[in-house]
Design a protein around this motif. Structure first.
Motif, PDB file in Angstrom:
ATOM      1  N   ASN A   1      -7.855   1.607 -91.668  1.00 15.50           N
ATOM      2  CA  ASN A   1      -9.071   2.212 -92.224  1.00 15.50           C
ATOM      3  C   ASN A   1     -10.270   1.287 -92.011  1.00 15.50           C
ATOM      4  O   ASN A   1     -10.710   0.577 -92.909  1.00 15.50           O
ATOM      5  N   THR A   2     -10.817   1.326 -90.799  1.00 10.71           N
ATOM      6  CA  THR A   2     -11.974   0.502 -90.458  1.00 10.71           C
ATOM      7  C   THR A   2     -13.247   1.342 -90.492  1.00 10.71           C
ATOM      8  O   THR A   2     -13.203   2.575 -90.495  1.00 10.71           O
ATOM      9  N   ASP A   3     -14.392   0.667 -90.479  1.00 13.45           N
ATOM     10  CA  ASP A   3     -15.670   1.383 -90.440  1.00 13.45           C
ATOM     11  C   ASP A   3     -15.770   2.218 -89.167  1.00 13.45           C
ATOM     12  O   ASP A   3     -16.268   3.350 -89.187  1.00 13.45           O
TER      13      ASP A   3
ATOM     14  N   ARG B   1      -3.958   1.969 -93.859  1.00  9.51           N
ATOM     15  CA  ARG B   1      -3.988   0.602 -94.386  1.00  9.51           C
ATOM     16  C   ARG B   1      -5.372  -0.021 -94.247  1.00  9.51           C
ATOM     17  O   ARG B   1      -6.105   0.263 -93.296  1.00  9.51           O
ATOM     18  N   SER B   2      -5.684  -0.890 -95.187  1.00  5.17           N
ATOM     19  CA  SER B   2      -6.947  -1.618 -95.103  1.00  5.17           C
ATOM     20  C   SER B   2      -6.828  -2.699 -94.034  1.00  5.17           C
ATOM     21  O   SER B   2      -5.715  -3.133 -93.691  1.00  5.17           O
TER      22      SER B   2
ATOM     23  N   GLU C   1      -7.381  -5.754 -94.338  1.00  5.10           N
ATOM     24  CA  GLU C   1      -6.753  -6.933 -94.937  1.00  5.10           C
ATOM     25  C   GLU C   1      -5.227  -6.802 -94.958  1.00  5.10           C
ATOM     26  O   GLU C   1      -4.501  -7.744 -94.619  1.00  5.10           O
ATOM     27  N   ASP C   2      -4.739  -5.613 -95.360  1.00  4.68           N
ATOM     28  CA  ASP C   2      -3.294  -5.384 -95.392  1.00  4.68           C
ATOM     29  C   ASP C   2      -2.707  -5.434 -93.980  1.00  4.68           C
ATOM     30  O   ASP C   2      -1.617  -5.972 -93.757  1.00  4.68           O
TER      31      ASP C   2
ATOM     32  N   ARG D   1      -8.853   7.359 -95.134  1.00  2.00           N
ATOM     33  CA  ARG D   1      -8.729   6.628 -96.394  1.00  2.00           C
ATOM     34  C   ARG D   1      -7.275   6.394 -96.796  1.00  2.00           C
ATOM     35  O   ARG D   1      -6.995   5.557 -97.650  1.00  2.00           O
TER      36      ARG D   1
END
Length: 227
Positions: free
Chosen positions: A2-4, A23-24, A26-27, A20
């Motif tokens: 989930n990037t910009d 995964r983020s 960071e994760d 959304r």
């Protein structure tokens, strides 16, 4: 992930909602970073799937002529260090009676082995042995618990007495692992985690045994890797 950039490429509410759910960054970095750093020159040219990616996103590789599965399309990530040893083939009984090793939880997570607080119930061993002999009348059943008890008895002690001697414990455990390698099939009963059974199962995998596990731990990675 989930990037910009992924969000900016979404043109509908459904696509945004899907983004959304991913995964983020960071994760993703926490899971994939160590995996990438663990790769070596022997992994050059391999199609590897990042840890945590849904398998449904990828097409399983299929071996073609002299090209292995990992060289054709995408497949579950498998770095070179996880390859099976060259020339390894499933164990067969080759006309002799099959040998079945009964594995399973013994002490479990108990901190001490005491006279009044012994092993977890072991009646499953006889139940498995009976089922094996019913399915295969010629079966040779190897029960490590009985083998260890017999060895202790020959020394004039009980398992509890033997448990006080580190050298005796080490020798007995190594003997049990050796028994695994001499069998054709292993059946492991694991209503809960067992460190000893994990070693037995891993050695069974390395030796090419057929592996069956009985366990409610459906998400246990070790069981899913060997069964």
């Amino acid at each position: 992930v989930n990037t910009d950039m992924l969000n900016q490429s979404s043109s509908t509410e459904e696509e945004v909602a899907w983004c959304r759910q991913q995964r983020s960054p960071e994760d993703f970095a926490a899971a994939v970073g160590p995996f990438i750093l663990s790769l070596g020159l022997e992994d050059t040219g391999r199609n590897l799937v990042a840890p945590g990616c849904p398998e449904s996103y990828y097409q399983t590789g299929v071996a073609y002529k002299d090209r292995p599965a990992w060289a054709n399309g995408f497949g579950p990530f498998c770095p070179a260090r996880e390859d099976e040893p060259p020339g390894k083939k499933p164990r067969t009984s080759e006309g002799r009676p099959r040998k079945y090793f009964i594995s399973g939880v013994m002490l479990a997570s108990k901190k001490k082995l005491k006279e009044d607080e012994g092993l977890v119930p072991q009646n499953y061993r006889q139940q498995i042995a009976d089922a094996l002999r019913k399915a295969d009348p010629a079966a040779v059943v190897v029960d490590p618990l009985e083998a260890v008890k017999a060895r202790a008895a020959r020394s004039g002690v009980t398992i509890v007495d033997w448990n006080k001697d580190d050298a005796a414990v080490k020798s007995a455990f190594n003997d049990v692992v050796d028994m695994v390698r001499e069998c054709d099939v292993i059946v492991s009963n694991l209503p809960e985690a067992s460190m000893g059974s994990a070693v037995e199962l891993w050695e069974a995998r390395r030796a090419g045994l057929k592996i069956f596990t009985i366990s409610p731990m459906a998400d246990n990675w070790m069981l899913r890797s060997v069964t």
